[in-house]
Design an enzyme around this catalytic site. Structure first.
Site, short mmCIF file in Angstrom:
data_model
loop_
_atom_site.label_atom_id
_atom_site.label_comp_id
_atom_site.label_asym_id
_atom_site.label_seq_id
_atom_site.Cartn_x
_atom_site.Cartn_y
_atom_site.Cartn_z
N GLY A 225 -5.10 6.27 0.23
CA GLY A 225 -6.38 6.59 0.79
C GLY A 225 -7.42 5.51 -0.20
O GLY A 225 -7.31 4.36 -0.47
N ASN B 82 -12.99 7.57 2.97
CA ASN B 82 -12.15 6.80 3.51
C ASN B 82 -11.67 7.43 5.01
O ASN B 82 -11.42 6.68 5.94
CB ASN B 82 -10.88 6.72 2.67
CG ASN B 82 -9.62 6.08 3.28
OD1 ASN B 82 -9.79 4.75 3.61
ND2 ASN B 82 -8.56 6.47 3.03
N GLN B 83 -11.51 8.61 4.89
CA GLN B 83 -11.24 9.32 6.06
C GLN B 83 -12.61 9.90 6.81
O GLN B 83 -12.80 11.04 6.88
CB GLN B 83 -10.12 10.56 5.89
CG GLN B 83 -9.01 10.11 5.44
CD GLN B 83 -8.10 11.33 5.06
OE1 GLN B 83 -8.30 12.49 5.44
NE2 GLN B 83 -7.05 11.21 4.33
N TYR C 218 0.78 -1.22 -0.02
CA TYR C 218 0.08 0.14 0.02
C TYR C 218 0.80 1.32 0.10
O TYR C 218 2.05 1.42 0.84
CB TYR C 218 -0.88 0.12 1.20
CG TYR C 218 -1.67 1.39 1.53
CD1 TYR C 218 -2.56 1.72 0.71
CD2 TYR C 218 -1.30 2.18 2.29
CE1 TYR C 218 -3.11 3.13 0.90
CE2 TYR C 218 -1.73 3.53 2.60
CZ TYR C 218 -2.70 4.27 1.77
OH TYR C 218 -3.27 5.38 1.85
N ARG D 58 -9.95 34.38 46.13
CA ARG D 58 -10.25 33.27 47.06
C ARG D 58 -9.95 31.95 46.20
O ARG D 58 -9.16 31.14 46.68
CB ARG D 58 -11.32 33.48 47.64
CG ARG D 58 -11.63 32.58 48.71
CD ARG D 58 -12.87 32.44 49.44
NE ARG D 58 -13.73 33.25 49.45
CZ ARG D 58 -15.25 33.04 49.23
NH1 ARG D 58 -15.66 31.81 49.73
NH2 ARG D 58 -16.03 33.94 49.08
#
Length: 517
Positions: free
Chosen positions: A70, A424-425, A63, A289
């Site tokens: 992608g 894909n993403q 790949y 405080r």
């Protein structure tokens, strides 16, 4: 020209685990960079490239090496085009916009990418690592647009500018001049690289930009935490507040470690004794405080945020990873920047609360209803001319504006995931946006702090004028003397922007040493 690093011993990538401080030192040119000469380290890097070469010969499919990227992973690349694929990856990702990262940020990016690739699981060659080191050594800084990353698959678009510069393309800053990368490389005697299989993906498919920005943000946030504590001490003094709100026994009853440290620092600054059985001046307003409870959130968060940032910094965070020892290509999602996104979203929230705390303290100091006898707007003028002078009135308005903008930026970026790249993403981190947001919140908070330094110098001086027995001891005395020498008391109205810019530079340079622990 950029001055050389002041630290004579360079940081050796591949030898040791990096800390945030290492990245900051490289970013500021306080330390140089080198690649480890350790034989085992170099052998591991070489085994990765040799395994990839062998895999290509034997299997023919990897790949991002023999396929598209992608969603295009099913596209087979013809053998005669394989060498062009990495070049195309950084070329089509050349679509970043926004401001360019500054010099410190860019050096930090180079250091973060080097740290990750030096883990030895990215399949890159020694010449690539040496090329990144050379950019740092010669201070040849890729012009990296800040915008265009969704934080998974890593910081693809901004890191494409690093890959392109290594290959002699696009532009750099060198010696303070913007120029073509090829020209700067040639002047330094460096040859452009021809990326090997997977090297384009290895450079770009990682979290280096968000992680680099996170390292710089951490360093600045840590200093703001301490500075907000010192300013609170000054504001307690200026408003004749109750120093016993920070009592040791009181804070032992709710023992968050960071909160307890902040209270201890305030006790140290205020030299507060054991409180009486019952207070005459009972309770200050919350912004005084409860200051340890506000500042303490960041103080307590910092160790956890460090863990997230440094784990990411020292990780192999591209895809796929290469395990030459087991002859495996490991496909995963380590490019996902969720931990950095969370760290930056959390940090910007805690830092913005510092701005809000100090803004509220200033609102009390300038208001005669709450400042216990100080002049209106902390004006230093007395007599007839007091009527036309307005002290810090406008400064308080500006502080409120900066604070409001910081608070507006605290919306978490990580919840705005968008499905991208043909789905894909389909889940992304937005870590780089979170890091940029965090730096903006820090910048605004530093502006608030610069204003508060003027207010502290003004308020404490006016309190001493009104109440000569006002007690200040130790380190706060030294810092106040330094402020007084640099910033004149505001008596007749004057523009304060020059003073603010000077103090802003002091804050960012971390001029004052604050607390040992």
């Amino acid at each position: 020209m950029t001055p050389p690093p002041v630290e004579s011993t360079p940081l050796s990538f591949g030898d040791t685990r990096l800390r945030i401080e290492d990245v900051v030192a490289i970013a500021r040119r306080q330390r140089g960079a080198a690649l480890s000469s350790d034989a085992d380290f170099r052998a591991r890097i070489t085994r990765g490239t040799e395994f990839l070469d062998r895999l290509l010969r034997e299997d023919g499919v990897v790949y991002g090496v023999t396929t598209g990227y992608g969603d295009s992973c099913t596209v087979v690349i013809p053998p005669d085009l394989l060498t062009e694929l990495p070049h195309h990856l950084f070329t089509y990702h050349g679509c970043g916009l926004g401001r360019f990262l500054d010099a410190d940020e860019t050096r930090a990016v180079l250091a973060a990418r080097l740290a990750s690739l030096s883990v030895g699981m990215s399949g890159v060659s020694l010449p690539l690592l040496e090329g990144l080191v050379a950019l740092l050594q010669h201070d040849i800084l890729p012009l990296i647009p800040a915008e265009g990353s969704v934080g998974a698959s890593g910081d693809l678009t901004p890191l494409s500018y690093v890959a392109a510069v290594l290959c002699g393309e696009r532009e750099v800053m060198h010696g303070g001049v913007r120029r073509p990368a090829a020209e700067a490389l040639a002047e330094a005697g460096l040859a452009p690289l021809r990326l090997r299989p997977k090297e384009g993906l290895a450079i770009m498919n990682g979290t280096a930009v968000m992680t680099a920005l996170a390292c710089l943000a951490y360093d600045r946030a840590d200093y703001l935490c301490r500075l907000a504590t010192r300013l609170t001490a000054y504001n307690v003094i200026a408003s004749a507040g109750n120093a016993h709100h920070f009592d040791e026994v009181l804070f032992a009853a709710k023992p968050h470690p960071g909160q307890t440290r902040v209270a201890a620092r305030l006790r140290e600054d205020l030299h507060s004794d054991r409180p009486p059985r019952n207070e005459q001046r009972l309770q200050d307003r919350y912004s005084l405080r409860c200051a340890p409870h506000v500042i303490g959130v960041l103080e307590d968060a910092l160790p956890f945020l460090r863990q997230l940032i440094e784990t990411e910094l020292n990780s192999a965070n591209d895809n796929p990873l290469v395990d030459p020892d087991r002859d495996q290509i490991l496909h995963g999602g380590h490019f996902y920047g969720g931990h950095i996104a969370f760290a930056m979203d959390a940090m910007k929230n805690a830092v913005a609360n510092l701005a809000d705390l100090l803004d509220r303290q200033l609102a009390l100091l300038v208001d005669t209803r709450f400042n216990h006898g100080l002049p209106s707007n902390l004006s230093g003028v007395t007599g007839p001319r007091a009527a036309i002078n307005h002290g810090l009135k406008a400064l308080q308005i500006s502080v409120s504006a900066w604070t409001a903008e910081a608070l507006k930026q605290t919306m978490p970026a990580s919840v705005f995931s968008r499905s991208t790249e043909c789905h894909n993403q389909d889940k992304v981190s937005m870590g780089t946006i979170a890091a940029r947001d965090c730096l903006r919140v820090i910048e605004l908070t530093e502006q608030v702090v610069a204003a508060m330094l003027i207010a502290a110098r003004q308020g404490v001086t006016l309190r001493q004028r009104a109440t000569p027995e006002t007690r200040i001891e130790g380190a706060p005395v030294e810092m106040l003397a330094d402020l007084s020498a640099r910033i004149a008391l505001v008596e007749e109205d004057r523009a304060l922007d020059h003073d603010l810019r000077q103090l802003l530079g002091d804050v960012r340079a971390q001029r004052w040493s604050l607390y040992e622990s």
